[in-house]
Design an enzyme around this catalytic site. Structure first.
Site, PDB file in Angstrom:
ATOM      1  CB  ILE A   1      -0.978  -0.025   1.192  1.00 12.76           C
ATOM      2  CG1 ILE A   1      -1.823  -1.318   1.145  1.00 12.76           C
ATOM      3  CG2 ILE A   1      -1.890   1.203   1.166  1.00 12.76           C
ATOM      4  CD1 ILE A   1      -2.678  -1.560   2.371  1.00 12.76           C
TER       5      ILE A   1
ATOM      6  CG  ASN B   1      12.737  -2.424   8.124  1.00 13.42           C
ATOM      7  OD1 ASN B   1      12.034  -2.891   7.219  1.00 13.42           O
ATOM      8  ND2 ASN B   1      12.494  -2.633   9.409  1.00 13.42           N
TER       9      ASN B   1
ATOM     10  CB  ALA C   1       7.241   1.508   8.970  1.00 14.95           C
TER      11      ALA C   1
ATOM     12  CB  THR D   1      -6.136  -2.547  10.054  1.00 11.06           C
ATOM     13  OG1 THR D   1      -6.846  -3.751   9.755  1.00 11.06           O
ATOM     14  CG2 THR D   1      -5.787  -2.584  11.530  1.00 11.06           C
TER      15      THR D   1
ATOM     16  CE1 TYR E   1      -1.698  -4.889  11.186  1.00 10.56           C
ATOM     17  CE2 TYR E   1      -3.879  -5.740  10.655  1.00 10.56           C
ATOM     18  CZ  TYR E   1      -2.824  -4.889  10.386  1.00 10.56           C
ATOM     19  OH  TYR E   1      -2.891  -4.050   9.314  1.00 10.56           O
TER      20      TYR E   1
ATOM     21  CE  LYS F   1      -0.979  -1.175  11.457  1.00  6.66           C
ATOM     22  NZ  LYS F   1      -0.291  -0.159  10.657  1.00  6.66           N
TER      23      LYS F   1
ATOM     24  CG  ASN G   1     -10.261  -7.788   3.074  1.00  5.97           C
ATOM     25  OD1 ASN G   1     -10.970  -7.351   3.976  1.00  5.97           O
ATOM     26  ND2 ASN G   1      -9.677  -8.965   3.128  1.00  5.97           N
TER      27      ASN G   1
ATOM     28  N   GLY H   1     -10.087 -16.906  13.940  1.00  8.97           N
ATOM     29  CA  GLY H   1     -10.094 -15.444  14.016  1.00  8.97           C
ATOM     30  C   GLY H   1     -10.760 -14.745  12.855  1.00  8.97           C
ATOM     31  CG  ASP H   2     -10.644 -15.598   8.604  1.00  5.98           C
ATOM     32  OD1 ASP H   2      -9.937 -14.583   8.762  1.00  5.98           O
ATOM     33  OD2 ASP H   2     -10.386 -16.493   7.781  1.00  5.98           O
TER      34      ASP H   2
HETATM   35  N1  UFG Z   1      -9.068 -16.962   2.493  1.00  5.54           N
HETATM   36  C1  UFG Z   1      -9.246 -18.262   2.046  1.00  5.54           C
HETATM   37  N2  UFG Z   1      -8.145 -18.939   1.635  1.00  5.54           N
HETATM   38  C2  UFG Z   1      -6.898 -18.386   1.633  1.00  5.54           C
HETATM   39  C3  UFG Z   1      -6.732 -17.063   2.084  1.00  5.54           C
HETATM   40  C4  UFG Z   1      -7.851 -16.375   2.512  1.00  5.54           C
HETATM   41  O1  UFG Z   1     -10.351 -18.795   2.041  1.00  5.54           O
HETATM   42  O2  UFG Z   1      -5.945 -19.087   1.262  1.00  5.54           O
HETATM   43  C5  UFG Z   1     -10.248 -16.216   2.946  1.00  5.54           C
HETATM   44  C6  UFG Z   1     -10.130 -15.760   4.396  1.00  5.54           C
HETATM   45  O3  UFG Z   1     -10.601 -16.762   5.253  1.00  5.54           O
HETATM   46  C7  UFG Z   1     -11.005 -14.512   4.360  1.00  5.54           C
HETATM   47  C8  UFG Z   1     -10.847 -13.960   2.956  1.00  5.54           C
HETATM   48  O4  UFG Z   1     -10.349 -15.053   2.181  1.00  5.54           O
HETATM   49  O5  UFG Z   1     -12.326 -14.855   4.562  1.00  5.54           O
HETATM   50  C9  UFG Z   1      -9.878 -12.826   2.866  1.00  5.54           C
HETATM   51  O6  UFG Z   1      -8.678 -13.209   3.522  1.00  5.54           O
HETATM   52  P1  UFG Z   1      -7.337 -12.357   3.459  1.00  5.54           P
HETATM   53  O7  UFG Z   1      -6.300 -13.134   4.203  1.00  5.54           O
HETATM   54  O8  UFG Z   1      -7.068 -11.978   2.047  1.00  5.54           O
HETATM   55  O9  UFG Z   1      -7.702 -11.032   4.234  1.00  5.54           O
HETATM   56  P2  UFG Z   1      -8.295 -10.852   5.713  1.00  5.54           P
HETATM   57  O10 UFG Z   1      -9.727 -10.477   5.562  1.00  5.54           O
HETATM   58  O11 UFG Z   1      -7.989 -11.974   6.604  1.00  5.54           O
HETATM   59  O12 UFG Z   1      -7.363  -9.696   6.251  1.00  5.54           O
HETATM   60  C10 UFG Z   1      -7.465  -8.362   5.854  1.00  5.54           C
HETATM   61  C11 UFG Z   1      -6.110  -7.715   5.919  1.00  5.54           C
HETATM   62  C12 UFG Z   1      -5.600  -7.713   7.343  1.00  5.54           C
HETATM   63  C13 UFG Z   1      -6.608  -7.083   8.246  1.00  5.54           C
HETATM   64  C14 UFG Z   1      -7.972  -7.714   8.067  1.00  5.54           C
HETATM   65  C15 UFG Z   1      -8.987  -6.915   8.811  1.00  5.54           C
HETATM   66  O13 UFG Z   1      -5.213  -8.391   5.098  1.00  5.54           O
HETATM   67  O14 UFG Z   1      -4.403  -6.985   7.409  1.00  5.54           O
HETATM   68  O15 UFG Z   1      -8.361  -7.716   6.709  1.00  5.54           O
HETATM   69  O16 UFG Z   1      -9.879  -7.775   9.393  1.00  5.54           O
HETATM   70  F1  UFG Z   1      -6.257  -7.222   9.518  1.00  5.54           F
END
Ligand code: UFG
Length: 338
Positions: free
Chosen positions: A12, A32, A73, A116, A140, A144, A169, A283-284
């Protein structure tokens, strides 16, 4: 303005550097290179160093007559933050506070902070507006939020003026195709899906098919990285003309499920994506969708790349041209399925 961008060689950060330069600002990047890529910031001056290096910061602030800081950073992997919170408190909070100290000592009063949606934790209502309770579910998000929470107090006592931008996202790549997403390890959905399309990965694990969503997979709000970058420019310029310190969400306000993302990627790439249905990733949250009306109303921000297909198209353009990210061609394994 003369702007220091910390972490400007990251995903970003590098897109923001590009938008700042396009808008006529003078940019120096401090990174860095623990995660960032030198190649991503060829348009700006890059200083290799750490944001906790007081002497270096003092030198940069003086040498470049810096007027404002955009602070990226940080460490940003949710799972890693749960396993090793100390690293996150150190990198995201302690080091950030050093930056604030040196800014204040040097009379630098404007800060745009990369925050975030993880500050909200499990949503109580969707869409999530800025006044939604902030109850982060991992270190995380907690680190933040801790940094964000310091900012109004520093504003009151020391005159610091700040905007915190809470991203949903981030996805996609600059339409020029020369900068894009290159994480190691890659954990994000869209780059992983596109790596499967390129035969760089055999399949994608879909994390969870039993969520309370229409197709059972998680819903997220994908926002184009160039739209995110443009919001940083608006935030900085708003501070410079005397707007108040605040917090804004950044998302498109529409949610797409993991399965919808996969279907859109199949459509864009014309290639089948092999999936494995896996269990939930700890955690999702089931669904995260931004309420981003505040920044639209107050700063006139409007996303330009607000449909999923366009977001994936720009990402595909980047990944196809750079299947191994910024690494050179000679480091590619023998087979790339193009
Ligand atoms: N997912 C899959 N398979 C994968 C990777 C991701 O099914 O291999 C799913 C995850 O479970 C989620 C969605 O795709 O439901 C998006 O996942 P990402 O890892 O791409 O992104 P996140 O929503 O977990 O995380 C993002 C940012 C984080 C931030 C978060 C805020 O990348 O930095 O949103 O909740 F903390």
């Amino acid at each position: 303005m003369r702007v220091l961008v910390t972490g400007g060689a990251g995903y970003i950060g590098s897109h923001t550097v590009r938008e700042l330069i396009k808008a006529g600002h003078r940019v120096v990047v401090l990174d860095n290179l623990s995660k960032g890529h030198e190649e991503a910031v060829s348009e700006a001056e890059l200083v290799k160093g750490d944001v906790s290096d007081r002497t270096l910061l003092e030198d940069l602030f003086g040498r470049y007559r810096v007027e404002a800081v955009v602070h990226f950073a940080a460490s940003s992997l949710v799972g890693e933050s749960v396993a090793n919170p100390a690293v996150y408190y150190h990198n995201n909070l302690t080091k950030g506070l050093v930056l604030l100290d040196v800014m204040i000592e040097n009379g630098i009063r404007y800060l745009v902070f990369s925050s975030t949606a993880a500050v909200y934790g499990e949503p109580q209502v969707i869409p999530i507006a800025e006044d939604h309770p902030a109850l982060p579910a991992n270190p995380y998000g907690a680190t933040k939020l801790a940094f964000e929470n310091a900012l109004p107090w520093y504003g009151r006592a020391y005159g610091l003026r700040s905007v915190s931008l809470r991203y949903f996202n981030a996805a996609g790549a600059d339409p020029a195709g020369d900068i894009g997403e290159d994480h190691d390890p890659e954990t994000h959905l869209i780059p992983l899906v596109l790596k499967v399309a390129l035969n760089l990965l055999p399949s994608l694990d879909v994390f969870g098919t039993d969520y309370p969503t229409p197709d059972g997979s998680c819903i997220r709000d994908y926002i184009h990285v160039t739209d995110l970058a443009a919001a940083h420019v608006l935030a900085l310029e708003a501070l410079a003309v005397g707007r108040r310190s605040t917090v804004y969400n950044l998302g498109n306000g529409s949610g797409y499920s993991v399965l919808e993302v996969i279907r859109a990627a199949e459509d864009v790439t014309g290639r089948p994506i092999t999936v494995d249905f896996a269990g939930r990733r700890p955690g999702d949250p089931a669904a995260l969708v931004a309420g981003a009306e505040k920044i639209k109303a107050e700063l006139g921000w409007q996303p330009r790349f607000n449909d999923l297909r366009t977001i994936i198209e720009t990402a595909w353009q980047w990944h196809r041209k750079h299947p191994y990210g910024y690494k050179g061609v000679d480091q590619r394994p023998a087979t790339v399925g193009e």
